[in-house]
Design an enzyme around this catalytic site. Structure first.
Site, mmCIF file in Angstrom:
data_model
loop_
_atom_site.group_PDB
_atom_site.id
_atom_site.type_symbol
_atom_site.label_atom_id
_atom_site.label_comp_id
_atom_site.label_asym_id
_atom_site.label_seq_id
_atom_site.Cartn_x
_atom_site.Cartn_y
_atom_site.Cartn_z
ATOM 1 N N GLY A 252 0.798 -1.215 0.000
ATOM 2 C CA GLY A 252 0.000 0.000 0.000
ATOM 3 C C GLY A 252 0.833 1.268 0.000
ATOM 4 O O GLY A 252 2.065 1.255 0.148
ATOM 5 N N HIS A 253 0.124 2.389 -0.121
ATOM 6 C CA HIS A 253 0.819 3.680 -0.229
ATOM 7 C C HIS A 253 1.542 4.050 1.064
ATOM 8 O O HIS A 253 1.135 3.694 2.158
ATOM 9 C CB HIS A 253 -0.152 4.788 -0.652
ATOM 10 C CG HIS A 253 -1.299 5.033 0.275
ATOM 11 N ND1 HIS A 253 -2.263 5.960 0.007
ATOM 12 C CD2 HIS A 253 -1.636 4.484 1.463
ATOM 13 C CE1 HIS A 253 -3.143 5.984 0.986
ATOM 14 N NE2 HIS A 253 -2.780 5.092 1.880
ATOM 15 N N ASN A 254 2.669 4.754 0.892
ATOM 16 C CA ASN A 254 3.482 5.273 1.994
ATOM 17 C C ASN A 254 4.189 4.194 2.809
ATOM 18 O O ASN A 254 4.733 4.483 3.877
ATOM 19 C CB ASN A 254 2.644 6.152 2.945
ATOM 20 C CG ASN A 254 2.008 7.318 2.233
ATOM 21 O OD1 ASN A 254 0.801 7.329 2.022
ATOM 22 N ND2 ASN A 254 2.811 8.281 1.819
#
Length: 359
Positions: A252-254
Site C-alpha cells: 500500500g501507499h506510503n
C-alpha cells in the site's frame, strides 16, 4: 559450455576435493544429476543422496563432507560454506553463457516521447511506451508492452518483463528485475468519507484523495509477476536495497520496506506500514496499516499482523491444516467457549460459597 571445477573455483571461490579437471555443463538435483552435471547439498538430511548420486561433482559444506567420511572417496566436490548461494551464482553463470545478449536498440513499434531520454545501450522491445521526461539508463531492457510514465527513471541494468507498468514520477534503482504484469506507482487506496446522517437516511460519498507521491525503489530489487506497489499519498512509497518481492503481493501507499527483506506470494501490506531490514514475510500474510516491524522480524505464512512488532523474532497467528473432522470438533469448542467460561465461573462461585478452594 562445460567448465572444469578448477575454472569454477577461480570464478567463485571454494576448495576442490577430487579431480580439479572434472567438467560440468549444467546443474541438477542430487537424485537426477548425471556425470556432466553439478549438484549441491544444502540440507544435511539428504546426505545419503550424495552417496548415491551420479553427479560429476557436488557443492558441499565442510561439515557435511566430514560426515561423509569414507563415502566421499572417488567423488568430486567443491567445498564451500554456503552451497546454496554458490549454486545460485553458478546457475546464473550458465544462463548468461547460454543466452546471447540482445542487441541494443528500439523496436519500430515502440512509442517514445521526444522529451524522453533513452541510453544508446538500452533494449526497447515491441510496443513499449515511454512518456515525456522519462530516463532509461544504460543497459536497461524493456520487453514487449512495457509502460514507463512521464518523469520516471529506470536505473542502469534493469530488466522489465512483458506488460510491466511503472507510472509517472517513480525512481527505479539499478539492476531492478520487474516481472510480467507488475504495476509500480498506481494510486494508493485513499478516500475521505463525506457522509451525513445514519442508516437509510445516510447521504454523501467517498472523496478520492489525490496520490501525489511516487515510488522509490533501491538497487538490486526484484518484483514478482502481478505485484502492485502503490504510490504515496504525499511522500514516496519506498522499497530499499535488495528487497525481493514474490508474485501477487500488494504494498500500500506510503509503506517503507527495509533493505534485504523478502516477501512471499499473496502477502498484503496496508498503507503507511514500515517493515525493517532483513525481515521475512510469509505467503498470504496480512499486515495492517500504520504499524512498524523491527529488523529481523519473521512473519509466518497466513498470519495476520494488527499491531507493531518492534522486537526481532518469529511471529505466527495462522492455524495449520488438520483433519477435517478434527477441525470441526475444534471449531465447535471455540463456538462454546463463552458458555464453558460461564459454567466454570458458576462452579467456582458454588465452591467458594461452600468454603471450598480452587486453583
Amino acid at each position: 559450455m562445460a567448465l572444469t571445477l578448477e575454472e569454477l573455483v577461480k570464478r567463485f571461490g571454494g576448495e576442490i576435493a577430487g579431480d580439479a579437471q572434472c567438467k560440468v555443463g549444467g546443474l541438477a538435483p542430487l537424485d537426477q544429476a548425471g556425470p556432466q552435471q553439478l549438484a549441491f547439498l544444502a540440507n544435511p538430511k539428504y546426505l545419503s543422496q550424495v552417496e548415491s548420486t551420479r553427479a560429476g561433482a557436488v557443492l558441499i559444506a565442510p561439515k557435511d563432507l566430514e560426515k561423509l567420511g569414507a563415502a566421499a572417496a572417488g567423488r568430486n566436490f567443491i567445498v564451500t560454506p554456503n552451497p546454496y548461494a554458490y549454486f545460485a551464482r553458478v546457475a546464473q553463470m550458465f544462463i548468461d553463457l547460454a543466452t546471447p545478449p540482445r542487441a541494443a536498440g528500439v523496436h519500430p513499434s515502440a512509442t517514445i516521447d521526444p522529451a524522453a531520454t533513452v541510453a544508446a545501450t538500452a533494449v526497447i522491445g515491441p510496443h513499449v511506451t515511454i512518456e515525456a521526461g522519462a530516463v532509461i539508463e544504460d543497459g536497461v531492457q524493456l520487453d514487449a508492452n512495457v509502460f514507463v510514465g512521464r518523469g520516471t527513471t529506470i536505473g542502469a541494468g534493469s530488466h522489465f518483463y512483458p506488460n510491466a507498468s511503472v507510472y509517472h514520477g517513480c525512481k527505479i534503482g539499478p539492476r531492478a528485475i520487474v516481472h510480467a504484469g507488475a504495476v509500480i506507482g498506481s494510486d494508493g487506496f485513499g478516500f475521505a468519507p463525506d457522509f451525513v446522517g445514519d442508516g437509510d437516511a445516510r447521504t454523501g460519498s467517498w472523496v478520492k484523495i489525490p496520490q501525489v507521491g511516487g515510488v522509490t525503489i533501491g538497487p538490486d530489487v526484484e518484483i514478482g509477476a502481478n505485484t502492485t506497489i502503490d504510490r504515496g499519498a504525499m511522500a514516496d512509497t519506498v522499497i530499499e536495497e535488495c528487497v525481493k518481492i514474490d508474485n501477487q503481493v500488494q504494498i500500500g501507499h506510503n509503506c517503507r520496506i527495509g533493505a534485504y527483506t523478502v516477501i512471499a506470494g499473496s502477502a498484503g501490506i496496508a498503507g503507511s506500514t514500515t517493515i525493517g531490514r532483513h525481515c521475512m514475510i510469509g505467503g498470504a500474510a496480512g499486515i495492517a496499516g500504520h504499524v512498524t516491524l523491527g529488523d529481523y522480524v519473521i512473519i509466518t505464512a497466513k498470519s495476520g499482523v494488527s499491531k507493531s512488532l518492534p522486537k526481532a523474532g518469529i511471529y505466527t497467528s495462522a492455524f495449520p491444516a488438520v483433519d477435517h473432522g478434527e477441525w470441526n470438533k475444534s471449531a465447535a469448542l471455540v463456538r462454546n467457549l463463552d458458555k464453558l467460561r460461564e459454567r466454570i465461573k458458576a462452579l467456582e462461585a458454588a465452591l467458594a460459597a461452600q468454603g471450598g478452594t480452587h486453583a
